[in-house]
Write a protein that holds these residues in place. Structure first.
Motif, mmCIF file in Angstrom:
data_model
loop_
_atom_site.group_PDB
_atom_site.id
_atom_site.type_symbol
_atom_site.label_atom_id
_atom_site.label_comp_id
_atom_site.label_asym_id
_atom_site.label_seq_id
_atom_site.Cartn_x
_atom_site.Cartn_y
_atom_site.Cartn_z
ATOM 1 N N ALA A 35 35.671 11.776 -5.158
ATOM 2 C CA ALA A 35 36.095 10.444 -5.594
ATOM 3 C C ALA A 35 34.930 9.462 -5.483
ATOM 4 O O ALA A 35 34.212 9.443 -4.476
ATOM 5 C CB ALA A 35 37.267 9.947 -4.755
ATOM 6 N N PRO A 36 34.706 8.631 -6.488
ATOM 7 C CA PRO A 36 33.577 7.695 -6.447
ATOM 8 C C PRO A 36 33.825 6.540 -5.488
ATOM 9 O O PRO A 36 34.970 6.188 -5.184
ATOM 10 C CB PRO A 36 33.495 7.186 -7.887
ATOM 11 C CG PRO A 36 34.905 7.264 -8.375
ATOM 12 C CD PRO A 36 35.475 8.507 -7.745
ATOM 13 N N VAL A 37 32.744 5.954 -5.025
ATOM 14 C CA VAL A 37 32.792 4.709 -4.251
ATOM 15 C C VAL A 37 32.331 3.592 -5.176
ATOM 16 O O VAL A 37 31.193 3.605 -5.658
ATOM 17 C CB VAL A 37 31.889 4.773 -3.009
ATOM 18 C CG1 VAL A 37 31.971 3.456 -2.234
ATOM 19 C CG2 VAL A 37 32.277 5.955 -2.128
ATOM 20 N N ILE A 38 33.219 2.635 -5.422
ATOM 21 C CA ILE A 38 32.933 1.574 -6.378
ATOM 22 C C ILE A 38 32.677 0.282 -5.594
ATOM 23 O O ILE A 38 33.549 -0.223 -4.888
ATOM 24 C CB ILE A 38 34.098 1.395 -7.366
ATOM 25 C CG1 ILE A 38 34.353 2.728 -8.088
ATOM 26 C CG2 ILE A 38 33.800 0.277 -8.362
ATOM 27 C CD1 ILE A 38 35.678 2.814 -8.803
ATOM 28 N N HIS A 39 31.447 -0.230 -5.704
ATOM 29 C CA HIS A 39 31.057 -1.478 -5.040
ATOM 30 C C HIS A 39 31.252 -2.617 -6.047
ATOM 31 O O HIS A 39 30.776 -2.526 -7.178
ATOM 32 C CB HIS A 39 29.598 -1.401 -4.597
ATOM 33 C CG HIS A 39 29.287 -0.224 -3.723
ATOM 34 N ND1 HIS A 39 29.043 1.029 -4.248
ATOM 35 C CD2 HIS A 39 29.173 -0.114 -2.379
ATOM 36 C CE1 HIS A 39 28.795 1.867 -3.250
ATOM 37 N NE2 HIS A 39 28.868 1.204 -2.114
ATOM 38 N N VAL A 53 20.472 -4.324 1.821
ATOM 39 C CA VAL A 53 21.643 -3.902 1.056
ATOM 40 C C VAL A 53 21.215 -3.360 -0.306
ATOM 41 O O VAL A 53 21.657 -2.285 -0.737
ATOM 42 C CB VAL A 53 22.649 -5.059 0.895
ATOM 43 C CG1 VAL A 53 23.716 -4.712 -0.133
ATOM 44 C CG2 VAL A 53 23.290 -5.388 2.235
ATOM 45 N N VAL A 54 20.357 -4.115 -1.003
ATOM 46 C CA VAL A 54 19.910 -3.678 -2.326
ATOM 47 C C VAL A 54 19.160 -2.353 -2.212
ATOM 48 O O VAL A 54 19.372 -1.428 -3.010
ATOM 49 C CB VAL A 54 19.038 -4.750 -2.997
ATOM 50 C CG1 VAL A 54 18.507 -4.248 -4.336
ATOM 51 C CG2 VAL A 54 19.835 -6.040 -3.191
ATOM 52 N N GLU A 55 18.297 -2.232 -1.212
ATOM 53 C CA GLU A 55 17.525 -0.996 -1.035
ATOM 54 C C GLU A 55 18.456 0.186 -0.765
ATOM 55 O O GLU A 55 18.284 1.279 -1.328
ATOM 56 C CB GLU A 55 16.532 -1.161 0.111
ATOM 57 C CG GLU A 55 15.647 0.039 0.364
ATOM 58 C CD GLU A 55 14.594 0.264 -0.719
ATOM 59 O OE1 GLU A 55 13.975 1.345 -0.692
ATOM 60 O OE2 GLU A 55 14.416 -0.614 -1.592
ATOM 61 N N HIS A 56 19.444 -0.016 0.092
ATOM 62 C CA HIS A 56 20.379 1.056 0.432
ATOM 63 C C HIS A 56 21.140 1.528 -0.807
ATOM 64 O O HIS A 56 21.268 2.743 -1.049
ATOM 65 C CB HIS A 56 21.357 0.559 1.491
ATOM 66 C CG HIS A 56 22.398 1.565 1.883
ATOM 67 N ND1 HIS A 56 22.118 2.696 2.612
ATOM 68 C CD2 HIS A 56 23.731 1.602 1.626
ATOM 69 C CE1 HIS A 56 23.223 3.392 2.796
ATOM 70 N NE2 HIS A 56 24.216 2.752 2.207
ATOM 71 N N GLY A 60 20.545 5.155 -2.652
ATOM 72 C CA GLY A 60 21.680 6.066 -2.737
ATOM 73 C C GLY A 60 21.993 6.458 -4.164
ATOM 74 O O GLY A 60 22.280 7.628 -4.467
ATOM 75 N N THR A 61 21.926 5.487 -5.054
ATOM 76 C CA THR A 61 22.163 5.766 -6.466
ATOM 77 C C THR A 61 21.106 6.724 -7.006
ATOM 78 O O THR A 61 21.413 7.672 -7.740
ATOM 79 C CB THR A 61 22.165 4.451 -7.268
ATOM 80 O OG1 THR A 61 23.210 3.597 -6.766
ATOM 81 C CG2 THR A 61 22.390 4.716 -8.739
ATOM 82 N N GLU A 65 24.133 9.824 -5.125
ATOM 83 C CA GLU A 65 25.425 9.530 -4.509
ATOM 84 C C GLU A 65 26.427 9.145 -5.601
ATOM 85 O O GLU A 65 26.070 8.510 -6.598
ATOM 86 C CB GLU A 65 25.295 8.384 -3.502
ATOM 87 C CG GLU A 65 24.409 8.674 -2.311
ATOM 88 C CD GLU A 65 25.063 9.587 -1.292
ATOM 89 O OE1 GLU A 65 26.264 9.915 -1.452
ATOM 90 O OE2 GLU A 65 24.364 9.985 -0.337
ATOM 91 N N ASN A 66 27.683 9.500 -5.391
ATOM 92 C CA ASN A 66 28.725 9.189 -6.372
ATOM 93 C C ASN A 66 29.190 7.747 -6.160
ATOM 94 O O ASN A 66 30.302 7.485 -5.712
ATOM 95 C CB ASN A 66 29.894 10.166 -6.247
ATOM 96 C CG ASN A 66 30.843 10.077 -7.427
ATOM 97 O OD1 ASN A 66 30.568 9.388 -8.411
ATOM 98 N ND2 ASN A 66 31.960 10.772 -7.344
ATOM 99 N N TRP A 67 28.269 6.827 -6.449
ATOM 100 C CA TRP A 67 28.507 5.402 -6.274
ATOM 101 C C TRP A 67 28.465 4.702 -7.619
ATOM 102 O O TRP A 67 27.640 5.034 -8.486
ATOM 103 C CB TRP A 67 27.438 4.769 -5.387
ATOM 104 C CG TRP A 67 27.420 5.223 -3.969
ATOM 105 C CD1 TRP A 67 28.359 5.973 -3.320
ATOM 106 C CD2 TRP A 67 26.396 4.945 -3.002
ATOM 107 N NE1 TRP A 67 27.992 6.184 -2.019
ATOM 108 C CE2 TRP A 67 26.788 5.565 -1.798
ATOM 109 C CE3 TRP A 67 25.211 4.241 -3.054
ATOM 110 C CZ2 TRP A 67 26.011 5.487 -0.640
ATOM 111 C CZ3 TRP A 67 24.426 4.165 -1.911
ATOM 112 C CH2 TRP A 67 24.832 4.777 -0.707
ATOM 113 N N ILE A 68 29.327 3.736 -7.773
ATOM 114 C CA ILE A 68 29.278 2.812 -8.907
ATOM 115 C C ILE A 68 29.050 1.428 -8.316
ATOM 116 O O ILE A 68 29.785 1.002 -7.421
ATOM 117 C CB ILE A 68 30.573 2.875 -9.732
ATOM 118 C CG1 ILE A 68 30.713 4.258 -10.361
ATOM 119 C CG2 ILE A 68 30.604 1.780 -10.799
ATOM 120 C CD1 ILE A 68 32.098 4.588 -10.826
#
Length: 244
Positions: A35-39, A53-56, A60-61, A65-68
Motif C-alpha cells: 500500500a502506498p504512503v501518500i504525503h 524533510v525535503v531531503e528525506h 526515499g522517492t 519507496e512506495n511514496w506519493i
C-alpha cells in the motif's frame, strides 16, 4: 484497497519519521507491504528542519519507496520565491508575502543556512537562497503532482472545486481552496482526503477527511490508514477508528 496518508508536515522531520514508524508497525500487523504512503504536501515553512524533510522525501522517492508526495501551497510558494521573489502567488493575499511571519518562509531558508531572511533586503536573501537550496530539492518540489486517485478516495493538499472533474481542476484550488469546498456537504463521488486547514485533530466529515492536525503550530502529525472509505488514525497503541 489500502492506502496510508500523512498530513501537513511543515519542517518537522522527527514527526515525519515517527509517522513512518507507525505505518511500518501497521504494515507488520497486516502483512501488507504494497500500500502506498501518500504525503499531502506542505513539507516546508514554520518548522525547524524543512531541509531535512525535503531531503528525506526526495531520497526515499529516489530509492523507490512506495511514496506519493503531493504539492502543497507552501511548497509552491517556496519554489516560486526561488524562481522570482517578485512573482505574485495567486492564492495569497496581496498584502502578504512568503517571508511574512504568518507564512514561515524564513524558517525554511534558515534550515538551508540563510539567516534572518525577514530582517534583510530581499535581493541578497534571494541570491543566498538560490545558492543554498540544492537544485535537486527545487526540482523535486516543483515536480510534485497535485492530486492522486486511489480506490474510493482522492488525495489532495487543500481540497477540490466541487462539481469540476479532477482533470479540469485548477492547481491553485487544489493547493489553496477553503471557501466553496469546506462548507460543501455533497458527496463528491469519492472521499476527499486533504490537509491545509489546521485543526486540533484529524476530522471525518463524511464526504471528506481533514488530517492536518496542526503540526505547524505545535500539534501532532497525523497518519491514517484508509481501506475503501473506512479511515483509522494510526497511534502508538494501534488503529483508532476515525468516523463522521
Amino acid at each position: 484497497m489500502r492506502s496510508y496518508a500523512i498530513g501537513d508536515i511543515h519542517g518537522h522531520l522527527d514527526l515525519l519519521l515517527h509517522a513512518h514508524d507507525l505505518i511500518a508497525q501497521d504494515r507488520r500487523q497486516t502483512g501488507d507491504h504494497d500500500a502506498p504512503v501518500i504525503h499531502l504536501g506542505d513539507y516546508v515553512d514554520r518548522g525547524p528542519d524543512c531541509r531535512g524533510v525535503v531531503e528525506h522525501l526526495a531520497q526515499g522517492t529516489a530509492r523507490g519507496e512506495n511514496w506519493i508526495t503531493l504539492k502543497g501551497n507552501h511548497d509552491r510558494m517556496f519554489t516560486r520565491f526561488l524562481r522570482d521573489p517578485a512573482e505574485a502567488e495567486p492564492g495569497l493575499r496581496a498584502d502578504l508575502s512568503w517571508l511574512h511571519p504568518r507564512l514561515g518562509g524564513a524558517a525554511t531558508l534558515a534550515s538551508y543556512g540563510v539567516p534572518n531572511a525577514m530582517d534583510r533586503p530581499i535581493a541578497p536573501v534571494h541570491a543566498e537562497a538560490v545558492e543554498a537550496v540544492p537544485d535537486s530539492h527545487r526540482i523535486f518540489l516543483e515536480s510534485r503532482p497535485t492530486w492522486h486517485v486511489r480506490g474510493d478516495c482522492v488525495f489532495v493538499h487543500a481540497g477540490i472545486r466541487p462539481g469540476i472533474p479532477m482533470a479540469e481542476q485548477a492547481e491553485t484550488d487544489l493547493v489553496w481552496i477553503r471557501a466553496g469546498f469546506l462548507e460543501d456537504n455533497r458527496d463528491h463521488g469519492f472521499l476527499v482526503v486533504h490537509g491545509h486547514t489546521a485543526l486540533d485533530r484529524a476530522t471525518h466529515y463524511g464526504n471528506r477527511v481533514n488530517i492536518d492536525s496542526s503540526a505547524a503550530y505545535g500539534g501532532p502529525l497525523t497518519a491514517v490508514v484508509i481501506e475503501g472509505r473506512s479511515v483509522h488514525h494510526l497511534t502508538d497503541a494501534g488503529r483508532i477508528p476515525l468516523q463522521p
